[in-house]
Motif scaffolding. Structure first.
Motif, short mmCIF file in Angstrom:
data_model
loop_
_atom_site.label_atom_id
_atom_site.label_comp_id
_atom_site.label_asym_id
_atom_site.label_seq_id
_atom_site.Cartn_x
_atom_site.Cartn_y
_atom_site.Cartn_z
N PHE A 115 0.84 -1.19 0.00
CA PHE A 115 0.00 0.00 0.00
C PHE A 115 0.88 1.25 0.00
O PHE A 115 2.08 1.19 0.29
CB PHE A 115 -0.95 0.00 1.20
CG PHE A 115 -0.28 0.18 2.54
CD1 PHE A 115 -0.21 1.43 3.14
CD2 PHE A 115 0.25 -0.91 3.21
CE1 PHE A 115 0.39 1.60 4.38
CE2 PHE A 115 0.86 -0.75 4.46
CZ PHE A 115 0.93 0.51 5.04
N ARG A 138 1.37 5.38 1.17
CA ARG A 138 0.97 6.43 2.10
C ARG A 138 2.00 7.55 2.00
O ARG A 138 3.21 7.31 2.12
CB ARG A 138 0.90 5.88 3.52
CG ARG A 138 0.19 6.80 4.52
CD ARG A 138 1.14 7.50 5.43
NE ARG A 138 0.45 8.19 6.51
CZ ARG A 138 1.06 8.84 7.48
NH1 ARG A 138 2.38 8.91 7.50
NH2 ARG A 138 0.37 9.47 8.42
N GLU A 163 -8.45 -2.53 6.21
CA GLU A 163 -9.20 -1.37 6.67
C GLU A 163 -9.19 -1.28 8.19
O GLU A 163 -8.97 -0.22 8.76
CB GLU A 163 -10.65 -1.45 6.16
CG GLU A 163 -10.79 -1.20 4.68
CD GLU A 163 -10.32 0.18 4.26
OE1 GLU A 163 -10.71 1.16 4.94
OE2 GLU A 163 -9.56 0.30 3.29
N GLU A 164 -9.39 -2.41 8.84
CA GLU A 164 -9.43 -2.41 10.30
C GLU A 164 -8.03 -2.24 10.89
O GLU A 164 -7.87 -1.61 11.93
CB GLU A 164 -10.06 -3.70 10.80
CG GLU A 164 -11.54 -3.83 10.46
CD GLU A 164 -12.13 -5.15 10.90
OE1 GLU A 164 -11.42 -5.90 11.61
OE2 GLU A 164 -13.28 -5.44 10.54
N PHE A 166 -5.32 -0.66 9.47
CA PHE A 166 -4.59 0.57 9.17
C PHE A 166 -5.45 1.82 9.04
O PHE A 166 -4.97 2.92 9.32
CB PHE A 166 -3.80 0.39 7.87
CG PHE A 166 -2.55 -0.41 8.05
CD1 PHE A 166 -1.36 0.20 8.41
CD2 PHE A 166 -2.56 -1.77 7.87
CE1 PHE A 166 -0.21 -0.54 8.61
CE2 PHE A 166 -1.41 -2.53 8.05
CZ PHE A 166 -0.22 -1.91 8.41
N ASN A 167 -6.67 1.71 8.60
CA ASN A 167 -7.44 2.91 8.25
C ASN A 167 -8.40 3.37 9.34
O ASN A 167 -9.38 4.06 9.05
CB ASN A 167 -8.19 2.68 6.94
CG ASN A 167 -7.25 2.72 5.75
OD1 ASN A 167 -6.18 3.31 5.80
ND2 ASN A 167 -7.64 2.07 4.67
N GLN A 168 -8.12 3.00 10.58
CA GLN A 168 -8.97 3.43 11.68
C GLN A 168 -8.33 4.53 12.52
O GLN A 168 -9.02 5.38 13.09
CB GLN A 168 -9.30 2.23 12.59
CG GLN A 168 -9.92 1.05 11.87
CD GLN A 168 -11.21 1.39 11.17
OE1 GLN A 168 -12.13 1.94 11.77
NE2 GLN A 168 -11.29 1.09 9.87
N VAL A 209 0.94 5.35 10.29
CA VAL A 209 1.12 4.12 9.52
C VAL A 209 1.77 3.03 10.37
O VAL A 209 1.56 1.85 10.16
CB VAL A 209 1.95 4.40 8.24
CG1 VAL A 209 3.39 4.71 8.57
CG2 VAL A 209 1.87 3.23 7.26
N LYS A 260 1.95 0.89 13.61
CA LYS A 260 0.91 0.47 14.54
C LYS A 260 1.53 0.00 15.85
O LYS A 260 2.09 -1.09 15.94
CB LYS A 260 0.05 -0.63 13.92
CG LYS A 260 -0.69 -0.16 12.66
CD LYS A 260 -1.52 1.09 12.93
CE LYS A 260 -2.12 1.68 11.68
NZ LYS A 260 -2.79 2.97 11.93
N TRP A 293 -8.66 12.06 10.27
CA TRP A 293 -7.40 11.62 10.88
C TRP A 293 -7.57 10.30 11.61
O TRP A 293 -6.61 9.55 11.74
CB TRP A 293 -6.90 12.72 11.83
CG TRP A 293 -6.78 14.03 11.12
CD1 TRP A 293 -7.66 15.08 11.16
CD2 TRP A 293 -5.75 14.42 10.21
NE1 TRP A 293 -7.23 16.10 10.35
CE2 TRP A 293 -6.06 15.73 9.75
CE3 TRP A 293 -4.58 13.81 9.75
CZ2 TRP A 293 -5.25 16.42 8.85
CZ3 TRP A 293 -3.78 14.51 8.85
CH2 TRP A 293 -4.12 15.79 8.41
N SER A 294 -8.75 10.03 12.11
CA SER A 294 -9.09 8.71 12.65
C SER A 294 -10.61 8.59 12.58
O SER A 294 -11.33 9.60 12.58
CB SER A 294 -8.59 8.53 14.09
OG SER A 294 -9.37 9.29 15.01
N THR A 295 -11.09 7.36 12.49
CA THR A 295 -12.53 7.17 12.27
C THR A 295 -13.36 7.62 13.46
O THR A 295 -14.56 7.87 13.31
CB THR A 295 -12.83 5.69 11.97
OG1 THR A 295 -12.30 4.87 13.03
CG2 THR A 295 -12.21 5.27 10.65
#
Length: 335
Positions: free
Chosen positions: A188, A190, A241-242, A244-246, A250, A252, A275-277
């Motif tokens: 991916f 970023r 998605e769960e 990285f995109n929450q 980058v 974790k 910036w975060s969900t």
């Protein structure tokens, strides 16, 4: 009543998405994968499959068990082949995506993409195309991936065939590169950087120790890659998605929540983005805003906040405020 229309619309979209995914792909998909990607229950997937099989004549979604998992696919051998046309708008979107990622692909891969686009022009209904001269990408400050084209291709092959890789990696702070055995899961990008998310694999002849966090490698720091003959099973419940995109960052690590006030240009820039969900943005006064969000990387969050200069002020947590003080003192001493 409006809510019911939305529900029906969502279900219709899921029917279309599932059909397109199976019909236009040569792969089979597990029940778990489909439920995760369509964001619905496994029971809903079953009902959608039944509806498609009942409604479409000559096309059947096959349902079978493999390795104790339920899979679906469409056998297209008996499906009549029809001309699939591209619209001018669709071709334009492909041109735009190609141009926007030019600096990431490197010359060889970009030339292949341009060639593929050229061949696809014959599929356009009215034979009119959108010129690539309308699109471009900003290159200064980006990484040159020309020397890593073979590594990227090998990673794709390894992921497709689920093979463990031996990677020689030059990490920041180490004088010499280190070797890792990894299960490659996802490439991916970023901030114009290509990363590999992977899981550790057993190093032959050594005791395996489960790491606290899965490895995340920058592709441009890979010096060598060899695909081994060892196979691995793709983790059934893995969701990019769960993973990285929450949350912000980058890298974790342990999660923490942070509250920051922004003003001026920074306030405008920050409130335009996610910036975060779980973030909340509150207007304060005089054009200032308060952002509360969840981060997973201390160093990335620190660098990001400092990039706004005096227009960003951390309110909490206290330990992060102290880190800002410490970093500002180092910068002051430097000058």
């Amino acid at each position: 009543m409006p809510r019911k229309i939305q529900v029906d619309k969502d279900h219709g979209q899921k029917v279309i998405e599932l059909f397109f995914k199976l019909f236009f792909s040569p792969y089979e998909y597990s029940l778990t994968e489909l439920a995760r990607e369509l964001e619905c229950s496994k029971q809903t997937i079953g009902r959608i499959v039944d509806k498609i099989n009942y409604s479409l004549e000559g096309i059947k979604i096959e349902d079978f068990i493999k390795n104790r998992k339920r899979y679906f696919k469409i056998d297209k051998k008996n499906v009549p082949v029809k001309a699939m046309n591209l619209s001018q708008s669709e071709y334009g979107m492909l041109q735009m995506c190609c141009s926007f990622t030019r600096h990431l692909m490197g010359k060889e891969t970009f030339d292949q993409a341009v060639s593929a686009l050229g061949k696809s022009q014959v599929l356009i209904k009215d034979k009119k195309t959108i010129s690539p001269k309308h699109f471009a990408s900003f290159v200064p400050g980006t990484i040159d991936y020309s020397g890593h084209q073979q590594i990227i291709k090998d990673l794709i092959i390894a992921m497709e065939n689920q093979k463990v890789c031996k990677i020689s990696y030059q990490s920041v702070g180490n004088i010499n590169p280190k070797n890792f055995y990894l299960k490659p899961l996802k490439l991916f990008s970023r901030d114009d950087t290509i990363y590999l998310h992977a899981q550790m694999a057993k190093d032959p002849g050594k005791m395996y120790k489960t790491p606290k966090f899965d490895p995340l490698l920058a592709v441009h720091r890979m010096e060598d890659l060899k695909i081994t003959t060892t196979s691995f099973e793709y983790p059934e419940n893995f969701s990019f998605e769960e993973a990285f995109n929450q949350t912000f960052g980058v890298m974790k690590e342990d999660l923490f929540q942070i509250r920051v006030e922004f003003e001026g240009y920074a306030a405008m820039h920050v409130k335009e983005r996610i910036w975060s969900t779980d973030q909340t943005i509150k207007e304060i006064k005089d054009g200032r805003i308060e952002l509360i969000f969840t981060a997973s990387s201390y160093i990335e969050t620190l660098s990001w906040i400092l990039s706004y200069g005096h227009e960003a002020k951390v309110i909490e947590p206290d330990w992060f405020v102290e880190e800002i003080h410490s970093e500002l003192k180092k910068m002051h001493d430097l000058y």
